[in-house]
Write a protein that holds these residues in place. Sequence first.
Motif, PDB file in Angstrom:
ATOM      1  N   GLY A 136       0.820  -1.179  -0.099  1.00 30.56           N
ATOM      2  CA  GLY A 136      -0.065   0.065  -0.168  1.00 30.56           C
ATOM      3  C   GLY A 136       0.784   1.124   0.111  1.00 30.56           C
ATOM      4  O   GLY A 136       0.584   2.274  -0.686  1.00 30.56           O
ATOM      5  N   ILE A 137       1.862   1.388   0.933  1.00 28.76           N
ATOM      6  CA  ILE A 137       2.672   2.387   0.784  1.00 28.76           C
ATOM      7  C   ILE A 137       3.424   2.689  -0.502  1.00 28.76           C
ATOM      8  O   ILE A 137       3.775   3.734  -0.939  1.00 28.76           O
ATOM      9  N   GLU A 138       3.606   1.488  -1.054  1.00 30.31           N
ATOM     10  CA  GLU A 138       4.360   1.849  -2.519  1.00 30.31           C
ATOM     11  C   GLU A 138       3.481   2.447  -3.184  1.00 30.31           C
ATOM     12  O   GLU A 138       4.205   3.358  -4.110  1.00 30.31           O
ATOM     13  N   ARG A 139       2.230   2.414  -3.321  1.00 32.88           N
ATOM     14  CA  ARG A 139       1.202   2.978  -4.283  1.00 32.88           C
ATOM     15  C   ARG A 139       1.042   4.538  -3.525  1.00 32.88           C
ATOM     16  O   ARG A 139       0.819   5.242  -4.463  1.00 32.88           O
ATOM     17  N   MET A 140       0.943   4.455  -2.360  1.00 30.00           N
ATOM     18  CA  MET A 140       0.595   5.805  -1.578  1.00 30.00           C
ATOM     19  C   MET A 140       2.003   6.219  -0.802  1.00 30.00           C
ATOM     20  O   MET A 140       1.778   6.044   0.434  1.00 30.00           O
ATOM     21  N   PRO A 141       3.050   6.663  -1.273  1.00 32.40           N
ATOM     22  CA  PRO A 141       4.383   6.989  -0.552  1.00 32.40           C
ATOM     23  C   PRO A 141       3.995   7.979   0.436  1.00 32.40           C
ATOM     24  O   PRO A 141       4.845   8.256   1.402  1.00 32.40           O
TER      25      PRO A 141
END
Lengths: 225, 225
Positions: free
Chosen positions: B106-111
Amino acid sequence: MPKRLTRTPGRPPANLERDARDALLAAATDLFAQHGVAATTFAMIAKRAGLTPAMVHYYFTSREQLLDAVVEERIAPLIAAVWNPAEPGAAPEELIRGIVDRMLAGIERMPWIPSTWMREVLNEGGLLRSRMLRQLPFGKIDFLTDAVARGQKGKTVNSDLDSGLIVFSVIGLVMLHMATVRFWAELFKRTTPDREEMCRHITGLLLHGLQPTSHPKKDKRSGKR
Amino acid sequence: MPKRLTRTPGRPPANLERDARDALLAAATDLFAQHGVAATTFAMIAKRAGLTPAMVHYYFTSREQLLDAVVEERIAPLIAAVWNPAEPGAAPEELIRGIVDRMLAGIERMPWIPSTWMREVLNEGGLLRSRMLRQLPFGKIDFLTDAVARGQKGKTVNSDLDSGLIVFSVIGLVMLHMATVRFWAELFKRTTPDREEMCRHITGLLLHGLQPTSHPKKDKRSGKR
């Protein structure tokens, strides 16, 4: 709570000076933890310490000077207390145990540290970040990195870990839990764990993770206290 | 980078509406991560999205409404993606592996997530804290707490750990490392670890700590990817 000081006309005597300066630093750090550095004014600091804004300006001519004093006189001694006992060649378990233990002792004396670290050092644009970087004991940090890397080579330390990231995991886990433990306890309707319980949880996680300890580590630790 | 949109007079058609609204949310969340919610104005959001401040007001009548949208349309789906697969009765190792893995995805998509979480949820006075609390999946969190407590009873999980604090250690460790990994890499002159390296370090620490893994967990994990 800082003690309330009575105002004296003219230049205060030396011990009162020290008391007033300490009271102002205590008021400032409490307010930083609560509201952040940017939202803390000299008027707020004066009010909390029971002094006048003029007195704050007498001791700290500018916000920059106040921040220098907080870092050099409050945070730097804590960093030294945490890291100075670290020795090259020590086992990584020993190093981590000591760092966590000494951090928790320092935070007990200065409960404003964890939230200030999170807000003003970790956050991009944090107002203490560049000052803090000048205080980092890079040589001592290397002892921990090297100890983990050495252990990994000798197969006595988990090879999944990044030896350089460990220092950040250790410090971060302590700061994060200590900054939020009261909030967490309220949220989950738990009593706030005391220092020893936090130490056991954090050290336990860092040394063994979920894995049960197979050897009698506990006796060793309690014998050290 | 949000794509730059051309302004259209009158009410824009539906798909342009969606694009413009998405672009504004993307601009807002990027700015929140960089400067914090309090310091981000509608004018800044408009400028970053290549739209006018009036357009921001057209989609979000107030800052409150914008924050609602960020939490409900961006953060809540991530929380659901991370926690929904968690099942009661699962082993704690399995739960933790899954949570860390899905958080990192998820963090990769929403850094922008980790620094916003640290600043606006963990910090006292954080502007997303109360909104976030309404989204917490308490029931799912209980699965993890219960799994750890059950393992401790059966002596398969480290008894030093506080079963209720674990969820916070897991989420905190991911957020903390992801919010600061670039800063850390710069500071220590390292290349920034990629998602898989971060996953190995964080999961390794949570499951085994420093202790070397005695059984071939690695094969099991790489087989799952």
